[in-house]
Write an enzyme that holds these catalytic residues in place. Structure first.
Site, PDB file in Angstrom:
ATOM      1  N   LYS A 122      45.022  30.979  38.759  1.00 17.17           N
ATOM      2  CA  LYS A 122      44.239  31.268  39.953  1.00 17.17           C
ATOM      3  C   LYS A 122      45.100  31.131  41.205  1.00 17.17           C
ATOM      4  CE  LYS A 122      40.235  31.771  37.851  1.00 17.17           C
ATOM      5  NZ  LYS A 122      39.342  32.947  37.991  1.00 17.17           N
ATOM      6  N   HIS A 170      36.066  41.295  31.550  1.00 17.29           N
ATOM      7  CA  HIS A 170      35.937  39.942  32.080  1.00 17.29           C
ATOM      8  C   HIS A 170      35.051  39.126  31.148  1.00 17.29           C
ATOM      9  CE1 HIS A 170      33.844  36.837  34.512  1.00 17.29           C
ATOM     10  NE2 HIS A 170      35.090  36.595  34.882  1.00 17.29           N
TER      11      HIS A 170
END
Length: 662
Positions: free
Chosen positions: A173, A303
């Site tokens: 991230k 996803h």
């Protein structure tokens, strides 16, 4: 294969390490919010969407499933997946209130459940129903090692560990600051070497200039893709970034419709396509996006809002799908978990979509599907759902120790508190014995003040650990916890109140949650529901009894009078109440023959009323038990037998596996 019932459910599953964070969110649990569809021939399909385990929001989704979508499905043929998708998606009233968001998440759960049913009915895993296997392997990339909440050193170590476990791709991230994220990116790339793909994910945090500045420096680290670099709906911004950098742009987890993807395709703003069966209206809608991407020669990397339970079938069956995300939070909640071996997803083998919860997950992780605004509230002292988890820091750690029983520290805390409650109540009981009190008064006082101080600190810690402190203070346990310490302090001024400390024995009700005695919790809830459902009948009964004792007490006052002990009407009514409830004369007895006749009638009334309140509640409990048994009837999918107990795992007639109880 007619649809018989559609039932919503909510599971809240702890995340890795009790808490994770990206650039915009911090969560402690993942929500599995879904629908359980049962057909008339006994098949049971499950589908779900993925959430941040915000219970009020999850309950909005289950409310939509139960009241908006379920009525459109009852009696329909579950095989007609495409037609039912259109029926739900194009229903005029539902289109008016939402073509994305809650209605779409509800639709996603139902559509996945229908595909699960269809594959079960065909006796094949979903990937076969979708056309069969198009690739030998589905490569997994690990996201669970890359959260922004993970310190730099642990991030690098986690990446190295993932590569050692066989992963050929990882994702980390970004979105904190350009400088920090570049430092972390460089450290991970050095640690894993050039042969492992390294993707990054911004979760829509940055603006275009920040992304361009970051990408200029990040291009040196061979980034596989930059996922959600900008706000999710900013088509022009993504298109501009795609033209400005050599790093491929990936997105899709926040796009709810096929039309939203079409605009990104048209603007050439996307390189990696990431639809999600739990965010769009299920697998039916995602398949259309995958087909569109394939026609444009764009790769798909779904996803994993489903943590890959459904997407693994899609990846094995659709030629556009290239890689798949691995996050292990919920995999153990299903009878066939999405598993990765040596960096590759195992090919599912069981019939269905891999969405059937295990009996253990069903029993231990379920949350109430209806909030206070949806049903008549029934006070429950067992679960701390509404108290609110803190976002992080010491309060979150304190919350996890005090209110959750899934960590060693939490279990130890619960056991220590229960032991302290038992010992402190024993001390109060022993202190009430006069001979012991005279001999050990000082010792008893010291021990009692120790426990009072301990429970006072615990009460303050419970207040500090939750976001909604007044909810705890006004709750059943909050009041009991306060009453457990007040008598000791009040006894300094009113010595007679000291014995009320025994009220703290009520705190032992927590033993049901702490030791996960779910069968007793279920019995408590059944009794509470029966009492709540019977409250009007009980009120009518009490009013009738009140009128009887008032009339009879007044008559006795007139008949017997003050000379025989019936000094006034309140005293006479007290006599009537004691005569009815104890089926005896009470504290005073009538002296006249007419008074004795009235007393005899009152005793007969007392015998008659004994059966009324218990009968009311028992009848309600029986009715509810039959309803639960009917709704939880478990039918063997192989032989059709339906006489199985809730605990049975296999059919007692043919030996076939039974679906999880509902």
């Amino acid at each position: 294969m007619k649809i018989k019932s559609v039932e919503p459910f909510i599971l809240h599953v702890p995340v890795t390490g009790s808490q994770i964070a990206d650039s915009t969110h911090t969560i402690t649990h993942w929500g599995v919010v879904g629908a359980r569809i049962v057909t008339e021939n006994g098949l049971c399909g499950h589908g779900f969407t993925g959430t941040h385990a915000f219970l009020p929001g999850d309950q909005l989704i289950t409310r939509c499933i139960e009241t908006c979508h379920a009525p459109l499905l009852i009696g329909e043929d579950a095989n007609d997946v495409q037609r039912l998708w259109l029926k739900l998606a194009r229903h005029p009233a539902l289109q008016w209130i939402g073509r994305a968001g809650i209605t779409t998440l509800s639709h996603a759960a139902i559509d996945i459940a229908l595909w699960d049913l269809k594959a079960q009915a065909a006796g094949v895993p979903l990937w076969k129903l979708l056309g069969g296997q198009v690739r030998e392997q589905v490569r997994a990339y690990n996201t669970d090692i890359g959260w922004l909440s993970i310190p730099d050193g642990l991030l690098v170590a986690g990446a190295q560990r993932a590569v050692a476990d066989g992963f050929s791709g990882i994702k980390i991230k970004v979105g904190s600051s350009v400088e920090r994220d570049l430092r972390r990116l460089a450290g991970v790339r050095r640690a894993i070497g050039p042969d492992v793909t390294l993707a990054i994910d911004g979760n829509g945090k940055w603006d275009l200039p920040t992304c361009q500045r970051f990408c200029r420096a990040a291009e040196d680290f061979d980034v596989y893709w930059f996922e959600e670099p900008l706000w999710y709906d900013d088509v022009k911004g993504h298109a501009a970034l795609a033209r400005a950098t050599s790093i491929p742009v990936a997105l899709g987890e926040q796009l709810y419709t096929q039309d939203a993807f079409a605009e990104f395709f048209h603007q050439q703003a996307i390189h990696w396509v990431q639809p999600d069966v739990t965010r769009m209206a299920g697998l039916t809608d995602v398949l259309r996006v995958c087909d569109s991407a394939h026609s444009m020669r764009l790769p798909v990397a779904p996803h994993a809002g489903d943590m890959s339970q459904v997407h693994v079938h899609l990846n094995y069956a659709h030629p556009a799908c290239q890689v798949l995300e691995f996050i292990p939070w919920i995999k153990d909640c299903f009878t066939e978990p999405a598993e990765v071996v040596d960096g590759v997803f195992r090919l599912p083998q069981q019939p269905g979509a891999g969405t059937t919860p295990t009996a253990q997950a069903w029993a231990t992780l379920r949350q109430p599907v209806a909030g206070p605004a949806m049903t008549a509230p029934i006070a429950s002292p067992i679960l701390p759902d509404a108290l609110g988890r803190p976002a992080g820091g010491w309060r979150l750690r304190l919350y996890q120790v005090i209110y959750e029983s899934d960590t060693p520290a939490g279990r130890l805390f619960d056991k220590v508190i229960i032991a302290a409650i038992v010992v402190s109540v024993g001390v109060v009981i022993a202190d009430s014995v006069q001979s012991w009190h005279a001999r050990y008064k000082t010792a008893f006082d010291v021990v009692e003040w120790f426990f009072t101080a301990l429970f006072t600190v615990e009460y303050l810690a419970r207040l500090a650990a939750v976001r909604h402190q007044m909810r705890y203070a006004r709750s059943f346990f909050g009041i009991v916890d306060l009453l457990a310490v007040l008598p000791t302090y009040l006894a300094l001024f009113f010595p007679g109140l000291h014995a009320l400390i025994d009220v703290r024995i009520l705190r032992l009700l927590r033993v049901f949650r702490i030791f996960k005695l779910t069968q007793y919790v279920a019995e408590y809830q059944a009794l509470a529901e029966a009492l709540a459902a019977s409250r009007r009948k009980i009120l009518v009964f009490l009013v009738a009894v009140m009128m009887i004792v008032l009339v009879c007490g007044t008559i006795m006052y007139v008949v017997e009078g003050p000379a025989n002990g019936f000094r006034d009407i309140p005293t006479s009514v007290y006599w009537a109440i004691s005569t009815v409830t104890t089926v005896g004369f009470g504290d005073i007895t009538p002296k006249t023959d007419f008074g004795r006749l009235i007393a005899s009638v009152m005793m007969l009334i007392g015998w008659g009323t004994l059966a009324v309140p218990t009968g009311i509640v028992t009848a309600e409990m029986s009715a509810r038990r039959h309803a639960v048994q009917a709704s939880a009837r478990r039918v063997c999918q192989q032989c059709g037998a339906g006489d199985h107990s809730p605990q049975a795992a296999f059919c007692q007639h043919c030996g076939g596996a039974l679906s999880a109880p509902g």
